[in-house]
Design an enzyme around this catalytic site. Structure first.
Site, PDB file in Angstrom:
ATOM      1  N   ASP A   7       0.849  -1.190   0.000  1.00 45.39           N
ATOM      2  CA  ASP A   7       0.000   0.000   0.000  1.00 45.39           C
ATOM      3  C   ASP A   7       0.883   1.236   0.000  1.00 45.39           C
ATOM      4  OD1 ASP A   7      -2.539   1.368   0.144  1.00 45.39           O
ATOM      5  OD2 ASP A   7      -1.947   1.971   2.157  1.00 45.39           O
ATOM      6  N   SER A   8       0.269   2.361  -0.343  1.00 47.15           N
ATOM      7  CA  SER A   8       0.992   3.632  -0.333  1.00 47.15           C
ATOM      8  C   SER A   8       1.340   4.054   1.094  1.00 47.15           C
ATOM      9  CB  SER A   8       0.136   4.711  -0.993  1.00 47.15           C
ATOM     10  OG  SER A   8      -1.121   4.783  -0.351  1.00 47.15           O
ATOM     11  N   CYS A  70      -3.743  -1.047  -2.356  1.00 46.19           N
ATOM     12  CA  CYS A  70      -4.003   0.355  -2.680  1.00 46.19           C
ATOM     13  C   CYS A  70      -4.830   0.455  -3.962  1.00 46.19           C
ATOM     14  CB  CYS A  70      -2.649   1.049  -2.875  1.00 46.19           C
ATOM     15  SG  CYS A  70      -2.752   2.778  -3.280  1.00 46.19           S
ATOM     16  N   GLU A 150      -6.632   9.423   8.619  1.00 47.91           N
ATOM     17  CA  GLU A 150      -5.266   9.357   9.178  1.00 47.91           C
ATOM     18  C   GLU A 150      -5.172  10.098  10.507  1.00 47.91           C
ATOM     19  OE1 GLU A 150      -1.902   9.296   6.780  1.00 47.91           O
ATOM     20  OE2 GLU A 150      -2.812   7.681   5.650  1.00 47.91           O
ATOM     21  N   CYS A 179     -11.092   3.067  -1.770  1.00 47.96           N
ATOM     22  CA  CYS A 179      -9.861   3.592  -1.164  1.00 47.96           C
ATOM     23  C   CYS A 179      -9.625   2.825   0.125  1.00 47.96           C
ATOM     24  CB  CYS A 179     -10.017   5.081  -0.878  1.00 47.96           C
ATOM     25  SG  CYS A 179      -8.622   5.787   0.017  1.00 47.96           S
ATOM     26  N   HIS A 181      -8.594   3.584   2.937  1.00 50.26           N
ATOM     27  CA  HIS A 181      -8.945   4.214   4.214  1.00 50.26           C
ATOM     28  C   HIS A 181     -10.438   4.171   4.534  1.00 50.26           C
ATOM     29  CE1 HIS A 181      -4.972   5.734   3.551  1.00 50.26           C
ATOM     30  NE2 HIS A 181      -4.985   6.492   4.633  1.00 50.26           N
TER      31      HIS A 181
HETATM   32  N1  DGL Z   1      -4.037   3.776  -0.433  1.00 53.69           N
HETATM   33  C1  DGL Z   1      -4.615   4.823  -1.253  1.00 53.69           C
HETATM   34  C2  DGL Z   1      -5.749   4.232  -2.089  1.00 53.69           C
HETATM   35  O1  DGL Z   1      -6.373   3.240  -1.717  1.00 53.69           O
HETATM   36  C3  DGL Z   1      -5.117   5.988  -0.425  1.00 53.69           C
HETATM   37  C4  DGL Z   1      -4.033   6.887   0.115  1.00 53.69           C
HETATM   38  C5  DGL Z   1      -3.207   7.508  -1.000  1.00 53.69           C
HETATM   39  O2  DGL Z   1      -3.678   8.446  -1.675  1.00 53.69           O
HETATM   40  O3  DGL Z   1      -2.089   7.044  -1.185  1.00 53.69           O
HETATM   41  O4  DGL Z   1      -6.014   4.763  -3.141  1.00 53.69           O
END
Ligand code: DGL
Length: 245
Positions: A7-8, A70, A150, A179, A181
């Protein structure tokens, strides 16, 4: 069986939570690119470059599968990851759409897709939905939810105001939480729509997809977990112990 989860940042821990609950793997190696998050505001080429760098890191662990938790990576870099990885790579978009197909039979149903700017601009979810006959889709980039989550804000005034800002006038039958989150604010989103919209959660969708496509069986114990981050791994580990508990 060892899974690598990419993930990012910390958001992919929502996917890890589903994988742990379903006990699909003996070990999960997680890497969050916390030094370069967010990916959702970056362009395609940057997301591909970062994803291929993460792939090199994962190769050291010889995983049986790489899960791109992600959505922004799944939307823009999945083909590049697949063509460069010596192991299978799954993203979250197809499993999410397949999960929706199981829950929503009516092809006229209004489907709201929410995600980062990168995910929404790729139109990946829409294309997959259209292939399956769903034509009544609304896509909305809702990036403000990312920093709100976050900050550990999962309910309350700030979140309510942000939901009004994005959702005013919408009455969807289903919402794709596109997403990492967003599962953490799923209850608030469901409440906003008076519990009338079906919510699709990537982590749950991918767990179901893996059970079916790889015929994975539940292990007798929870997987061993290894967490890595490109910046401040201690913070990621702290968030993991809070979110996974
Ligand atoms: N993990 C990213 C997503 O699911 C969200 C956070 C980001 O923008 O890196 O798109």
């Amino acid at each position: 069986m060892r899974a690598a989860v990419f993930d990012s940042g910390v958001g992919g821990l929502t996917v890890v939570k589903s994988l742990v609950e379903h006990r699909l793997f003996d070990e999960i190696v997680y890497f969050g690119d916390t030094a370069r998050v967010p990916y959702g505001i970056k362009d395609k080429n940057t997301i591909i470059r970062y994803s291929l760098e993460a792939l090199e890191f994962f190769k050291n662990f010889e995983p049986d599968i790489l899960i791109a938790a992600c959505n922004s990576v799944s939307a823009h870099a999945i083909e590049e990851l697949r063509s460069n990885a010596p192991f299978p790579v799954v993203g979250v978009i197809e499993p999410g759409v397949m999960a929706l197909e199981q829950k929503i039979e009516n092809k006229d149903a209004q489907i709201l897709i929410i995600g980062t700017n990168a995910t929404i601009s790729s139109a990946r979810y829409e294309k997959e939905l259209q292939k399956r006959g769903y034509h009544n889709t609304i896509s909305k980039a809702t990036p403000l939810f990312v920093p709100i989550v976050e900050e550990g804000i999962f309910e309350g005034e700030i979140l309510e105001a942000t939901m009004r800002h994005y959702f005013d006038g919408l009455h969807p039958d289903a919402v794709i939480l596109g997403c990492t989150h967003f599962p953490l604010i799923a209850n608030a989103i469901s409440r906003y729509f008076n519990h009338k919209a079906t919510l699709i959660h990537s982590g749950e969708a991918i767990a179901e997809h893996l059970i079916k496509s790889l015929s994975l069986k539940s292990r007798s114990k929870e997987p061993g977990l290894k967490f890595f981050a490109s910046e401040n791994p201690e913070k990621l580990k702290k968030i993991a112990s809070a979110w996974l508990s």
